[in-house]
Design a protein around this motif. Structure first.
Motif, PDB file in Angstrom:
ATOM      1  N   GLN A 225      84.194  73.252  68.393  1.00  0.00           N
ATOM      2  CA  GLN A 225      83.328  73.718  69.476  1.00  0.00           C
ATOM      3  C   GLN A 225      84.152  74.127  70.696  1.00  0.00           C
ATOM      4  O   GLN A 225      83.858  75.130  71.354  1.00  0.00           O
TER       5      GLN A 225
ATOM      6  N   GLY B  52      84.472  77.825  72.333  1.00  0.00           N
ATOM      7  CA  GLY B  52      84.243  78.014  73.762  1.00  0.00           C
ATOM      8  C   GLY B  52      85.429  78.662  74.452  1.00  0.00           C
ATOM      9  O   GLY B  52      85.267  79.503  75.345  1.00  0.00           O
TER      10      GLY B  52
ATOM     11  N   SER C 202      85.361  82.188  76.383  1.00  0.00           N
ATOM     12  CA  SER C 202      85.749  82.271  77.795  1.00  0.00           C
ATOM     13  C   SER C 202      86.779  83.364  78.040  1.00  0.00           C
ATOM     14  O   SER C 202      86.835  83.941  79.135  1.00  0.00           O
TER      15      SER C 202
ATOM     16  N   PHE D  56      81.458  77.120  78.396  1.00  0.00           N
ATOM     17  CA  PHE D  56      81.240  77.930  77.198  1.00  0.00           C
ATOM     18  C   PHE D  56      81.154  77.061  75.939  1.00  0.00           C
ATOM     19  O   PHE D  56      80.470  77.433  74.979  1.00  0.00           O
ATOM     20  N   ALA D  57      81.852  75.927  75.951  1.00  0.00           N
ATOM     21  CA  ALA D  57      81.813  75.023  74.799  1.00  0.00           C
ATOM     22  C   ALA D  57      80.587  74.121  74.821  1.00  0.00           C
ATOM     23  O   ALA D  57      80.273  73.475  73.812  1.00  0.00           O
ATOM     24  N   ASN D  58      79.926  74.077  75.979  1.00  0.00           N
ATOM     25  CA  ASN D  58      78.757  73.202  76.165  1.00  0.00           C
ATOM     26  C   ASN D  58      79.123  71.744  75.895  1.00  0.00           C
ATOM     27  O   ASN D  58      78.401  71.019  75.215  1.00  0.00           O
TER      28      ASN D  58
END
Length: 242
Positions: free
Chosen positions: A76, A80, A84, A101-103
């Motif tokens: 993840q 991300g 980005s 972006f990776a949350n």
């Protein structure tokens, strides 16, 4: 198996009493007893101390569930990071931006990748892992380098063109990426090609071809690129698959 049970089995396998283990770790034997009875757990630092003292694998205390969770989080983070890069054309994204972006929380990124260089290297490894095995297979089968490059490697490069475009066009990654692939493929090619000087020349030429091709936001189609290589190397394209 719980961490307490793992510590108990490790202690028994080493022929240690709880006091022996406690003395080796500079803690009280009551702490060891508490771990083994599931009343408390050692800290992450203490687990690393045990791993280092008894030369255990780094994932010794990880359960299958935690290993799977770690793998998923790393994947993840890399997704991300790649995402980005699309929005950070000139300056490398911070961990805070990557986290968005990776949350994932920024602390999770620091946990898995405490060093930015390690994160960059892991990203490059993940992009290249779909490409290098193909090259290695055909070089070990004694296919020539141009054949391997155009017939087998170029299609994989084209399939990964969006990711590779970012690596070739972000100024804060480009030189690192070029150095990475030169070392990675020079070592591979040197195992299969007897002439080191010719290998160095050819490798640099091919890297230049790829760099120009994939630096374009909309690279020419694969067939057109293969034809261009055929023209520039004076090798008939029909002979590449023989």
């Amino acid at each position: 198996m719980t961490i307490g049970n793992q510590i108990k089995l490790l202690r028994q396998a080493k022929g240690l009493t709880q006091r022996d283990l406690a003395d080796a770790l500079f803690i009280s034997f009551q702490a060891v007893s508490s771990w083994e009875r599931q009343q408390s757990q050692p800290t992450a630092d203490m687990l690393m101390t045990i791993i280092e003292k008894y030369q255990l694998p780094n994932d010794f205390f990880m359960t299958p569930t935690s290993i799977q969770k770690t793998t998923q989080e790393k994947e993840q983070i890399l997704r991300g990071f790649l995402e980005s890069l699309k929005y950070c054309a000139h300056t490398q994204p911070s961990y805070e931006i990557i986290a968005q972006f990776a949350n994932l929380p920024c602390t999770i990124i620091h946990q898995h990748f405490p060093d930015y260089d390690v994160l960059v290297n892991q990203l490059m490894m993940s992009v290249d892992e779909q490409i290098k095995p193909i090259v290695e297979t055909h070089l070990l089968a004694h296919d020539d380098l141009i054949t391997t490059f155009s017939t087998y490697m170029a299609p994989r490069l084209y399939a990964e063109r969006e990711k590779l475009h970012l690596l070739y066009t972000r100024p804060y990654l480009r030189e690192t990426w070029l150095h990475f692939i030169k070392l990675r493929y020079q070592q591979l090619i040197a195992q299969c090609q007897p002439n080191p000087i010719a290998t160095t020349y050819l490798l640099n030429v091919l890297i230049t071809f790829i760099s120009v091709w994939l630096s374009d936001a909309h690279p020419e189609p694969l067939a057109a690129f293969q034809q261009r290589i055929a023209q520039l190397t004076h090798v008939p394209i029909q002979s590449w698959s023989k």
